[in-house]
Enzyme design. Structure first.
Site, PDB file in Angstrom:
ATOM      1  N   ASP A 241       0.850  -1.185   0.000  1.00 50.16           N
ATOM      2  CA  ASP A 241       0.000   0.000   0.000  1.00 50.16           C
ATOM      3  C   ASP A 241       0.888   1.238   0.000  1.00 50.16           C
ATOM      4  O   ASP A 241       1.949   1.261   0.646  1.00 50.16           O
ATOM      5  CB  ASP A 241      -0.914  -0.003   1.229  1.00 50.16           C
ATOM      6  N   ILE A 242       0.463   2.255  -0.726  1.00 48.33           N
ATOM      7  CA  ILE A 242       1.208   3.520  -0.758  1.00 48.33           C
ATOM      8  C   ILE A 242       0.837   4.333   0.477  1.00 48.33           C
ATOM      9  O   ILE A 242      -0.352   4.582   0.730  1.00 48.33           O
ATOM     10  CB  ILE A 242       0.896   4.315  -2.038  1.00 48.33           C
ATOM     11  N   ASP A 285      -5.090   2.153  -4.167  1.00 45.17           N
ATOM     12  CA  ASP A 285      -3.629   2.259  -4.196  1.00 45.17           C
ATOM     13  C   ASP A 285      -2.976   1.039  -3.546  1.00 45.17           C
ATOM     14  O   ASP A 285      -1.784   1.064  -3.245  1.00 45.17           O
ATOM     15  CB  ASP A 285      -3.178   3.538  -3.484  1.00 45.17           C
TER      16      ASP A 285
END
Length: 412
Positions: A241-242, A285
């Site tokens: 995950d960003i 994302d």
């Protein structure tokens, strides 16, 4: 180059048809646009030739033939309806022309050759059901045989001189053979083009399917489109995950958000392929990968950790480029999962099970730039990477779990 341009222009002109026409109708217009002008020339010539050959009945008959074929020629060139001119020519004019000529002048001038046109081309016309077209072709073939038998057993009513017989034989056979060749070439070109387009569409569909499903699963789904659900006793699942993407993306326009995610995830896709893993999906994302299925592999944990390390490096390079403040949280867990295809239209290949849930928790409870793994994953790793304890983490539904982080290097 010029000849290719002219050829393309000629093919484009022949294949012209009213807007919205099917491929079959386009071929019919090409057939009419090539055939009716030839027929107009030959039947117009017959008016004068029959008159000079002392065949007045056939000269008058060809006046009506020329009108019918001229109407078909006008319809084909101006993209009007060509159905009835074509059917009347095939069913009425050509059989009647062959029958009268055989009756008056006998078999030798070979006016029966014109029956080859409806015999061979009826199955290719887009009018009626295929069986109906085959029956009409067979009917014309029976007429050909019947006229041939009649001409063999009966003397002509108004026989031609030897010179006129030879002339009409050449006049009839010489254009029929190349004309049928042109018609066959039209349909052969159309068939070749259709096959090529089908192959291209199949290849595009195949590539699209392989972008959605793993290759072995895609092959199974094509062979047997039923429920696919497989148990895999030992795989490794990764979630990435960003960090703070939602807050940071607020400063970007929608196209910039999509461009940023596409650039990052495309790079991750390359790394997934490099390490022999299988991308499952992206969720906003977040990025989900599995190793060890659909084909099992014993080193699934090592492959997944190697991929995670490369993803951390790639995130660091993206961050250093200054385009976007980019850091990743990555979580990995190993164990059994169930994998299968869900949906009938917009289907997807997905994973279920405790291993998936724990991998997701490893990511969500992780820290930026850290790869957090479970005890189960650690048990599959050797000394290829540095493994450090992170302590116990409270996982919803699992209680406290011991977790670790991995980095490049070797364990002491």
């Amino acid at each position: 180059m010029v000849s290719q341009t002219r050829r393309a222009a000629l093919i484009g002109w022949i294949n012209r048809a009213p807007p919205g026409s099917s491929s079959e109708m386009r071929r019919a217009y090409g057939l009419a646009r090539a055939g009716f002008p030839i027929g107009l020339f030959s039947h117009g010539s017959f008016i004068f030739l029959f008159w000079y050959a002392d065949q007045p009945v056939m000269a008058v008959f060809n006046i009506f033939s020329t009108v019918l074929i001229g109407f078909g020629c006008w319809a084909a060139l101006t993209l009007r309806d060509i159905k009835w001119p074509t059917l009347l020519t095939f069913l009425c004019e050509i059989p009647a022309h062959a029958a009268f000529c055989t009756y008056y002048m006998g078999l030798a001038p070979f006016f029966l050759s014109y029956l080859f046109i409806p015999i061979l081309l009826f199955p290719m016309l887009p009018y009626g059901q295929p069986l109906t077209r085959l029956l009409l072709s067979a009917l014309c073939a029976m007429a050909f045989v019947a006229m041939g038998v009649y001409g063999t057993l009966s003397a002509p009513v108004r026989p031609l001189t030897h010179g006129w017989t030879l002339f009409f034989f050449v006049f009839n056979t010489a254009p029929i053979i190349p004309m049928l060749g042109v018609f066959a070439a039209l349909y052969a070109t159309a068939a070749t083009r259709a096959e090529r387009e089908m192959e291209q569409e199949y290849e595009r569909a195949e590539n699209l399917l392989l972008n959605i499903l793993p290759e072995p699963i895609a092959a199974r789904l094509k062979d047997d489109p039923h429920l696919i659900a497989d148990e895999h006793p030992s795989v490794s699942v990764l979630f990435a995950d960003i960090v703070n993407f939602t807050e940071t993306s607020g400063r970007l326009t929608p196209p910039e958000i999509v461009q940023t995610l596409n650039a990052a995830f495309s790079r991750f896709d390359t790394l997934v392929e490099k390490h022999g893993c299988e991308k499952i999906k992206t969720i906003g994302d977040a990025y989900m990968v599995v190793a060890g299925l659909p084909e099992p592999r014993e080193d699934h944990a090592q492959a997944m950790v190697s991929l995670a390390l490369d993803m951390i490096d790639a995130a660091q390079e993206i961050n250093e480029s200054g385009q976007f403040p980019f850091s990743m949280r990555i979580g990995i867990s190993s164990g059994p999962v169930v994998a299968g295809v869900i949906g009938e239209r917009k289907f997807a290949y997905d994973l279920w099970g405790d291993t998936v849930n724990v991998a997701s928790r490893m990511e969500s409870h992780g820290r930026p730039g850290i790869i957090q793994i479970t005890e189960a994953t650690r048990g599959h790793l050797g000394d290829e990477v540095q493994i450090d304890p992170l302590g116990d983490v409270e996982i919803k539904g699992k209680g406290r779990m011991r977790t670790y982080t991995v980095s490049r290097g070797f364990a002491p």
